[in-house]
Write an enzyme that holds these catalytic residues in place. Sequence first.
Site, mmCIF file in Angstrom:
data_model
loop_
_atom_site.group_PDB
_atom_site.id
_atom_site.type_symbol
_atom_site.label_atom_id
_atom_site.label_comp_id
_atom_site.label_asym_id
_atom_site.label_seq_id
_atom_site.Cartn_x
_atom_site.Cartn_y
_atom_site.Cartn_z
ATOM 1 N N GLU A 129 -44.280 29.512 52.749
ATOM 2 C CA GLU A 129 -44.162 28.539 51.656
ATOM 3 C C GLU A 129 -45.028 27.301 51.901
ATOM 4 O O GLU A 129 -44.846 26.269 51.249
ATOM 5 C CB GLU A 129 -42.696 28.113 51.448
ATOM 6 C CG GLU A 129 -41.711 29.234 51.229
ATOM 7 C CD GLU A 129 -41.957 30.066 49.965
ATOM 8 O OE1 GLU A 129 -42.913 29.775 49.225
ATOM 9 O OE2 GLU A 129 -41.193 31.019 49.752
ATOM 10 N N HIS A 153 -37.027 23.154 52.468
ATOM 11 C CA HIS A 153 -36.600 24.299 51.640
ATOM 12 C C HIS A 153 -35.415 24.990 52.314
ATOM 13 O O HIS A 153 -35.505 25.349 53.492
ATOM 14 C CB HIS A 153 -37.772 25.275 51.485
ATOM 15 C CG HIS A 153 -37.403 26.583 50.862
ATOM 16 N ND1 HIS A 153 -36.729 26.683 49.659
ATOM 17 C CD2 HIS A 153 -37.621 27.868 51.266
ATOM 18 C CE1 HIS A 153 -36.556 27.962 49.365
ATOM 19 N NE2 HIS A 153 -37.077 28.701 50.319
ATOM 20 N N HIS A 155 -31.690 27.704 51.595
ATOM 21 C CA HIS A 155 -31.063 28.748 50.773
ATOM 22 C C HIS A 155 -29.559 28.485 50.680
ATOM 23 O O HIS A 155 -28.763 29.273 51.190
ATOM 24 C CB HIS A 155 -31.289 30.132 51.402
ATOM 25 C CG HIS A 155 -32.706 30.615 51.396
ATOM 26 N ND1 HIS A 155 -33.097 31.790 51.999
ATOM 27 C CD2 HIS A 155 -33.834 30.096 50.841
ATOM 28 C CE1 HIS A 155 -34.401 31.975 51.833
ATOM 29 N NE2 HIS A 155 -34.878 30.943 51.149
ATOM 30 N N GLU A 183 -20.958 10.395 43.334
ATOM 31 C CA GLU A 183 -22.137 9.830 43.995
ATOM 32 C C GLU A 183 -23.450 10.406 43.454
ATOM 33 O O GLU A 183 -24.518 9.811 43.632
ATOM 34 C CB GLU A 183 -22.057 10.076 45.502
ATOM 35 C CG GLU A 183 -22.200 11.550 45.856
ATOM 36 C CD GLU A 183 -21.967 11.856 47.329
ATOM 37 O OE1 GLU A 183 -21.173 12.752 47.606
ATOM 38 O OE2 GLU A 183 -22.594 11.203 48.174
ATOM 39 N N HIS A 224 -32.981 31.887 44.370
ATOM 40 C CA HIS A 224 -33.675 31.854 45.654
ATOM 41 C C HIS A 224 -33.222 30.679 46.532
ATOM 42 O O HIS A 224 -32.709 30.888 47.623
ATOM 43 C CB HIS A 224 -35.196 31.805 45.427
ATOM 44 C CG HIS A 224 -35.993 31.770 46.689
ATOM 45 N ND1 HIS A 224 -37.199 32.402 46.844
ATOM 46 C CD2 HIS A 224 -35.762 31.162 47.894
ATOM 47 C CE1 HIS A 224 -37.660 32.209 48.077
ATOM 48 N NE2 HIS A 224 -36.801 31.449 48.724
#
Length: 287
Positions: A129, A153, A155, A183, A224
């Site tokens: 990525e 990134h 998951h 919040e 994803h």
Amino acid sequence: MNALTTVALQGTTAGVTAAPFAKGFIRLTDDAFRKGWHERNGGNLSYRIKPEEIEPIRVCLREPAEWAAIGLSLPELAGEYFLVTGSGKYLRNVIECPEDNLAIVLIDDAGEKSSVVWGLEKGGRPTSEFPTHLMSHAVARKRTDGRHRVIYHAHPANLIALSFVLPLTDEAFTRELWGMATECPVVFPEGVGVTPWMVPGGSEIAEATGKLMEQYNVVVWAHHGVFCSGADFDETFGLMDTVEKSAEISVKVRAMGGARPRQGITTRQLQRLASDFNVTLPEKFIR
Ligand code: 13P
Ligand code: ZN
């Protein structure tokens, strides 16, 4: 650094892994694995290293040998150094052996190629990525006048689960997440962006993510995972944690049969929150 220290550090990894920015990076990978967001090699992290952080570790870096195409042209990142997780490497292993699982990467003068100058000692390459990381770095750096340095990134299961039941729009996700925890509108007042399902790992998903990063610090990849941008490791990890916690509450409420009619944070209450906490919430999310 004196000459003796310089000689002692040459060809070693200690100088890199002892640097405060590397320690912060490694701590995030360990915390995040414990959160359950990083099965196997899932997820990746990158940090745009400051020039004053590169100087003390320069003796540990090798000369760039091989250059790999990024698949994008990002001249604004020319000459930048990034600390990044390796492709196929497990985030849970970073703390055990940073030099096998991480790389320091230099971007070439055109912003089109990168070269590993430290780490990945047992072989490998930066995360698949990397195009999305670099595109997001370029966009977030510009939008924040250079403040943002971390792209992350993960998951996280609840946010991914919501991408199967909510409409895949910025409005639907933002309103749902803001409405689940008080919040949230204060932590991400600009909202969150959403991409449809896309093939990961290339320049197409990088372009789509970059477009959304022009407005948002959080981008959900349907079915994803999530990308977050922030100034430092605390801010970026904290953002992922806040968004995922809100998604978890949403999933729990839905599992209990959904919110009772007229129960939940109202648009009027969001407006009062925005005014008291001095944040601007875009009109499109509070209509
Ligand atoms: P990498 O192992 O290449 O970082 O890929 C993990 C991932 O989450 C892909 O989206
Ligand atoms: Zn992923």
